[in-house]
Every structure is written in C-alpha cells, then in structure tokens.
Design an enzyme around this catalytic site. Structure first.
Site, short mmCIF file in Angstrom:
data_model
loop_
_atom_site.label_atom_id
_atom_site.label_comp_id
_atom_site.label_asym_id
_atom_site.label_seq_id
_atom_site.Cartn_x
_atom_site.Cartn_y
_atom_site.Cartn_z
N LYS A 172 0.83 -1.20 0.00
CA LYS A 172 0.00 0.00 0.00
C LYS A 172 0.87 1.25 0.00
CE LYS A 172 -4.17 -1.81 2.22
NZ LYS A 172 -5.12 -1.66 3.36
N HIS A 246 -7.51 -13.80 2.71
CA HIS A 246 -7.02 -12.88 3.74
C HIS A 246 -6.83 -13.59 5.08
CE1 HIS A 246 -5.92 -8.79 4.57
NE2 HIS A 246 -6.65 -8.77 5.67
N ARG A 249 -3.34 -14.69 5.62
CA ARG A 249 -2.49 -13.60 6.12
C ARG A 249 -2.66 -13.45 7.63
NH1 ARG A 249 -0.03 -8.47 4.71
NH2 ARG A 249 -1.01 -6.69 5.75
N HIS A 272 2.37 -2.96 7.65
CA HIS A 272 1.46 -2.03 8.31
C HIS A 272 2.18 -0.72 8.60
CE1 HIS A 272 -1.29 -5.43 10.05
NE2 HIS A 272 -1.57 -5.14 8.79
N TYR A 281 -3.63 -8.53 16.46
CA TYR A 281 -3.28 -9.94 16.43
C TYR A 281 -2.81 -10.45 17.79
CZ TYR A 281 -3.59 -9.58 11.38
OH TYR A 281 -4.04 -9.38 10.11
#
Length: 303
Positions: A172, A246, A249, A272, A281
C-alpha cells in the site's frame, strides 16, 4: 476510479489523492463511491449542501444498514473532500465539521490453526496435475510471507525464477518491503513453475504473471482464488465460511506472535504503517494461548 457524472470538484479531489497522497486504486475507488453516494443524496450535491443536510445524510447511513467501518470511511471521504474544497476556495465553510466517528467494536481477525493450515495444504496437494500444484503454491506463499491477496496474485514470474529466499513486495502506498519465503514455499513455487512452463503452448509468449489466467488483468483473480480455497476447505473438513485468502495472512501473523515473534517484526512483515493495526493480532494470540491453558493444564478448572 471516478464515479459516473462526478462533479469536477470530486474529480479534482480524487486526482489530488492519487498524485499527492499516493492513494491506492482501491482507496480511490472506495472514496469515489462514497462521494457519489453523498452527491446523490444531498440536495444540490456536495457543493451546495449545508451542515444540516450533511449531518442528516450521515445519520441515515446507519439506518440503511451500513456497517460502522463503512460509515467511518464515508465520513472520512466527505470530511477530506470538504477540507480540500476549503483549501481550493470553492467553499468558505466545512459542513462536515461536526460529524462524529461511529463507535466500532473491536473486530478480531478470523484465523486458522496450524492443523487446519496443514489440512488445506493436504487437500490442495491431493488435486491432480497443475491445478493442485498452483493451489499449493498459492497457499504456501500466502501463509509463509503474509502477502495481501493483491500482492500475491500480482507477483511477476521473474521475481521467483531464481528461487529467492525473499521477495521484494510493493504494498500500500507504493512502499516496498521484504517478504520471506520458507523452504516449503520455495519448493511449492519450483514445482508450480515446472508445471506452469510445461503447460504453455510452444512458441506462445510467456505471461509476466506467476499465476496467469484468462481474466482481464491476465492473472488469477481474488474471487477465483477464494473459490479454490473454499473447495479445499470442504475437502479438509474445515468450515469454508472461516477460510479466505485474507485469513491466510491473519494466520501468518497470529502464528508468528504465538511463536514469540516481536510485534515490530510482524508489523514490518505485514507492511502495516501503524503498529496499532498489528496489535489486534496480539488479542487473537493471547486468547488462543489462554484457551490452551484452560484445555490442557492439569489444574485448570471451570469457574
């Protein structure tokens, strides 16, 4: 990227987001839809709406059944648009200034156990021919490196031809990071490359993609990958509702933390920008470890 018949101010805003803020195509598409929704709902559109109209539009999002996350994104899109309009001198006020962010409960990511991951891989391996080798490579890569599905399916074949131990991934915002490949993932990729190359017709040009297909983009689509995972989940005795690209991941991150990995390392591996995104997480890992203690400790008892 831009909604149909969007006013020129919205087009200019989305262009600014793309050029100056390096927003991803996904973000631009979502913001375009959000602004199109507001434009259609507000009398006179975004440029003529007053504060009461904007607040009424926003209040109605929940009544329409939109999730808190979607409401929050629409609020963000409209607020950023009006700040841009102020800066450009198109408006002298910001009618979105009093919009409060919706309350969002903590949504823990779905994940899978190590045994369930092994089951998915076994089910994929049981498939005949190149289709099975491709699915094993997809699952191994996703689980070994924590790639986003767009990053995984957009891998170029030259990136793996030399059997690298790491991939350079553009995530990203165009940011690059290293994604590790373990021995089983590398073995799966090598096997898939042999089958992939053998299936290419003689003298036909090679696709640039590691997972080519006949789709418009030329490579496997997220929808098709999800369908393949669903079937493997059924074959492995795992609820397909709990499985998606996803989720692999999520499993990568959760299992690393359960194994004692540093949170900052996991943040870097996932790409991130904010460690707060990674911290969710830790809740999954702690919850699972607590369950193991309750289930396995000889002195554990129900309260």
């Amino acid at each position: 990227m831009t909604p149909p018949l969007a006013p020129p101010q919205v087009e200019a805003f989305l262009e600014m987001m793309a050029v100056e803020r390096d927003a991803s195509p996904h973000t631009l598409s979502a913001y375009g839809r959000d602004l199109a929704d507001a434009e259609a709902a507000l009398s006179g559109g975004l440029m003529q709406a007053d504060e009461a109209a904007v607040e009424a539009w926003y209040a109605g999002l929940g009544a329409r059944g939109l999730s808190a996350a979607t409401q929050a994104r629409r609020r963000s899109a409209v607020r950023q648009f009006y700040r841009f309009a102020l800066g450009e001198g198109w408006r002298t006020d910001d009618p979105s200034r009093r919009l409060d962010a919706p309350k969002q409960g903590r949504s823990l990511p779905r994940t899978l156990s190590r045994d369930e991951i092994e089951g998915l891989l076994a089910a994929a391996s049981a498939r005949d021919g190149a289709a099975g080798l491709r699915l094993v490579a997809l699952v191994e890569l996703a689980y070994a490196s924590g790639l986003r599905v767009s990053e995984l399916l957009g891998l170029r074949v030259e990136a793996v031809r030399r059997d690298p131990a790491f991939l350079i991934v553009r995530g990203k915002g165009g940011k690059e990071r290293l994604a590790p490949l373990n021995a089983s993932a590398r073995e799966a990729v090598r096997a898939w490359l042999i089958a992939r190359d053998a299936a290419r017709p003689e003298k036909a040009p090679d696709s640039p993609w590691l997972f080519p297909s006949s789709s418009a983009k030329g490579h496997l689509t997220p929808r098709r990958f999800a369908q393949l995972l669903d079937q493997s989940a059924v074959d492995a005795g795992v609820d397909p509702a709990r499985v998606s690209p996803h989720v692999l991941r999520h499993a990568f991150a959760t299992h690393l933390l359960e194994g004692g990995a540093d949170l900052r390392v996991v943040q870097t591996l996932l790409g991130h920008a904010d460690i707060a995104t990674t911290q969710i997480y830790t809740h999954v890992a702690v919850d699972r470890l607590a369950q193991v203690v309750r289930d396995k400790h000889p002195l554990a008892r129900d309260d």
